[in-house]
Design a protein around this motif. Structure first.
Motif, PDB file in Angstrom:
ATOM      1  N   ASP A 145      -8.625   9.029  -5.440  1.00  0.00           N
ATOM      2  CA  ASP A 145      -8.828   8.669  -4.044  1.00  0.00           C
ATOM      3  C   ASP A 145      -7.583   7.972  -3.489  1.00  0.00           C
ATOM      4  OD1 ASP A 145     -10.806   8.131  -1.797  1.00  0.00           O
ATOM      5  OD2 ASP A 145     -10.127   6.110  -2.273  1.00  0.00           O
ATOM      6  N   TYR A 146      -7.019   7.103  -4.312  1.00  0.00           N
ATOM      7  CA  TYR A 146      -5.839   6.346  -3.902  1.00  0.00           C
ATOM      8  C   TYR A 146      -4.648   7.275  -3.691  1.00  0.00           C
ATOM      9  CZ  TYR A 146      -2.574   2.465  -3.901  1.00  0.00           C
ATOM     10  OH  TYR A 146      -1.626   1.561  -3.549  1.00  0.00           O
ATOM     11  N   ALA A 202     -12.860  11.556   3.463  1.00  0.00           N
ATOM     12  CA  ALA A 202     -13.394  11.524   4.828  1.00  0.00           C
ATOM     13  C   ALA A 202     -12.932  12.749   5.608  1.00  0.00           C
ATOM     14  CB  ALA A 202     -12.942  10.249   5.522  1.00  0.00           C
ATOM     15  N   PHE A 255       0.821  -1.191   0.000  1.00  0.00           N
ATOM     16  CA  PHE A 255       0.000   0.000   0.000  1.00  0.00           C
ATOM     17  C   PHE A 255       0.868   1.258   0.000  1.00  0.00           C
ATOM     18  CE2 PHE A 255      -2.459   3.307   2.057  1.00  0.00           C
ATOM     19  CZ  PHE A 255      -3.606   3.244   1.300  1.00  0.00           C
ATOM     20  N   ARG A 310      -0.431  14.089   3.566  1.00  0.00           N
ATOM     21  CA  ARG A 310      -1.743  13.742   4.105  1.00  0.00           C
ATOM     22  C   ARG A 310      -1.838  14.076   5.599  1.00  0.00           C
ATOM     23  NH1 ARG A 310      -4.410   8.176   5.291  1.00  0.00           N
ATOM     24  NH2 ARG A 310      -2.260   7.587   5.641  1.00  0.00           N
ATOM     25  N   TYR A 336      -4.687   9.044  -0.406  1.00  0.00           N
ATOM     26  CA  TYR A 336      -4.252   8.277   0.755  1.00  0.00           C
ATOM     27  C   TYR A 336      -2.753   8.079   0.784  1.00  0.00           C
ATOM     28  CZ  TYR A 336      -8.849   7.410   2.423  1.00  0.00           C
ATOM     29  OH  TYR A 336     -10.085   7.596   2.957  1.00  0.00           O
TER      30      TYR A 336
END
Lengths: 275, 289
Positions: B39-40, B170, B11, B48, B43
């Motif tokens: 979106d990926y 989010a 990830f 972030r 993250y």
């Protein structure tokens, strides 16, 4: 006689279509029991679980938790103390990060923020997924999602945990992980109900087995008693656990002595054979 | 347990994924699932951990300044500044960044061309081109106006994209909640965000299974299959929403959807740098106006 932690008395429930799903279910569940709930698809297991948790309200019959009869007012107490881990993790995971997801239950219990954070960390550590904390659920694998859903319930500190077919759709490694978690939870004195089609697992893990058939409980006893009762097995369309068959064959062929010390796993059989 | 460790390493290695894309997928272009790629990236962004409120406020002020000052130099400064933040600070590979920008860029080009160029029956303007039926014409002024507009819109968009590529949805929703956006909207946003991925998943499965049965063999069949998949999707989503509600109730949901949000510390140094950048934009505008 001990007071049951959960007492269900003559529960009837039917869905909107009018088909009765539960036809008079009565059962007493005691603190710390490890119960396997078995029965074919559509036999009423899931409906029973949802009733026990208070999501569905029975048409008839009553449920008492630690001696208190559940009504509309103390429903929340029931939901707090009885947690369900659903079969399909994607139907349970609602938040967009793992942390928010596991915190959802404790937040609904209106706990202070610090307590929620503490519980989330605790539950994630317990399930060994602390690294995933701020990851979104759609980047997790099936096994990881399952762990998140179990952490959901651990964070709520429910006394009774219900697992609805937890091993379905898990690979062998993850299924083993799950079993380890179950043993760990059992050692902490949690009361657990697990519905499963895996008779070998039920035979190995459970202390008590309940058989559902067409909305009724048709048998309730130790797994050994249930799986030796051919009539029950036939009625509920169940298979016998492989270990039971193997043991009985070995006894029949006089290869081991019949000590009534039934092995439930290959490891136990090995010990028996080496005696 | 081992597999999970492996996964988490995977990830983190977004750069590796981007590398793979750069090596085996040469063009700056689009593949399926570009939407979730954004979106990926969010993250995987290295910025972030910055306070989301700060990022949202900063990109929004930059956007306002870029539009309000209406100055090509300011626009260029914004474009460069935001690209620096996203690519250098955020660690997003340049090719991925350009690929994301390509979508709005197409719209900007198409939109501004319509402003720069006009049609007429008579030969007008400084430049014109006879096309049989009439002329398309333009002038240096018009072209300049078009370029300025293009830079302005592009600057504004790169400010927004800086935010989307560094802040997961989010967290943006969390910022909106703190900004007192109505609760209903916030709850809907949260649920829709989660649901998009589930629907995409279900849709992909259905499409693949239809595809494996020759459901997309020709145009007519494809249309019928698409219709069936869409209607099936509706039924499935209704069922899923029921299952969802049950699961929420089982965990004590009683009408208030509240999620635990991570508090990310606010760094004063960021504030100074951001203020410096905004001040620089104002100064640039003042000098070149």
């Amino acid at each position: 006689m001990k007071e049951p932690i959960l007492k269900v008395n003559n529960l009837h429930y039917s869905y909107g279509t009018g088909n009765p799903a539960l036809k008079g279910v009565s059962i007493n569940i005691y603190q710390g029991e490890k119960i396997a709930v078995i029965g074919s698809n559509g036999s009423g297991k899931s409906t029973f679980f949802l009733n026990a948790n208070g999501v569905l309200t029975a048409d008839h019959g009553e449920i008492s938790y630690q001696g208190t009869v559940i009504n509309k007012k103390n429903l929340k107490e029931l939901r707090k103390n009885i947690g369900i881990v659903f079969q399909d993790a994607d139907n349970q995971i609602i938040a967009s990060t793992v942390m928010a997801e596991v915190g959802f239950g404790p937040m609904n219990l209106k706990l202070p923020r610090e307590e929620v954070i503490r519980r989330v960390d605790e539950a994630l550590t317990y399930m060994n997924i602390l690294d995933f904390k701020d990851r979104p659920p759609h980047y997790l694998s099936g096994g990881e999602k399952k762990r998140v859903t179990i952490a959901d319930i651990i964070a709520m500190k429910s006394e009774v945990i219900i697992f609805d077919e937890p091993t379905a759709a898990l690979d062998p490694l993850n299924a083993q992980m799950l079993e380890e978690v179950l043993v760990k939870l059992g050692a902490e004195g949690k009361t657990m109900l697990i519905s499963t089609h895996d008779v070998d697992f039920a035979y190995r893990w459970a202390e008590r087995a309940i058989v559902f058939n067409q909305g009724k409980i048709i048998a309730d006893g130790t797994p050994l008693e249930i799986f030796q009762n051919r009539e029950v097995l036939k009625q509920a369309n169940l298979k016998r656990p492989a270990m039971l068959d193997v043991y009985e064959m070995l006894v029949e062929k006089k290869m081991v002595k019949n000590t009534n010390d039934y092995p439930t796993s290959p490891a136990e059989l090995k010990i028996l054979l080496e005696k | 347990m081992e597999n999970s460790v492996g996964k988490s390493i995977n990830f983190i290695k977004t750069s590796e994924k981007a590398q793979h894309q750069a090596t085996y997928h040469h063009k700056i272009g689009h593949k399926h699932g570009e939407g979730s790629a954004i979106d990926y990236y969010a993250y995987a962004s290295k910025i972030r951990h910055w306070n989301p409120g700060f990022k949202v406020a900063f990109s929004f002020t930059t956007l306002l300044l870029c539009i309000g000052l209406n100055n090509p130099f300011v626009s260029i400064a914004v474009i460069l500044g935001m690209a620096f933040l996203t690519v250098v600070k955020g660690g997003l590979p340049l090719s991925a960044y350009l690929s994301v920008l390509l979508i709005p860029l197409t719209f900007i080009l198409l939109g501004t061309i319509a402003i720069g160029v006009d049609f007429s029956r008579q030969p007008l303007g400084q430049f014109n081109l006879y096309l049989g039926l009439g002329y398309i014409f333009t002038s240096v002024d018009k072209l300049q106006e078009m370029a300025v507009l293009m830079l302005k819109v592009f600057g504004a968009i790169s400010a927004m994209i800086m935010m989307t590529l560094s802040t997961p949805s989010a967290e943006i929703i969390g910022v909106l909640r703190k900004a007192h956006v109505p609760k209903l909207v916030i709850e809907l946003m949260n649920l829709i965000y989660r649901y998009i991925f589930i629907l995409l998943d279900v849709f992909n499965n259905m499409r693949n299974s239809a595809d494996s049965r020759q459901g997309y063999c020709d145009f007519k069949t494809s249309c019928t299959t698409f219709g069936s998949v869409a209607s099936n999707l509706l039924v499935v989503s209704l069922k899923k929403s029921n299952a969802y509600y049950t699961a929420m109730e089982a965990r004590g949901y009683d009408g208030d959807l509240v999620f635990l949000e991570e508090e990310k510390p606010f760094q004063i140094s960021h504030l100074f740098i951001a203020a410096g950048f905004l001040f620089f934009l104002l100064l640039l505008w003042y000098v070149t106006k």
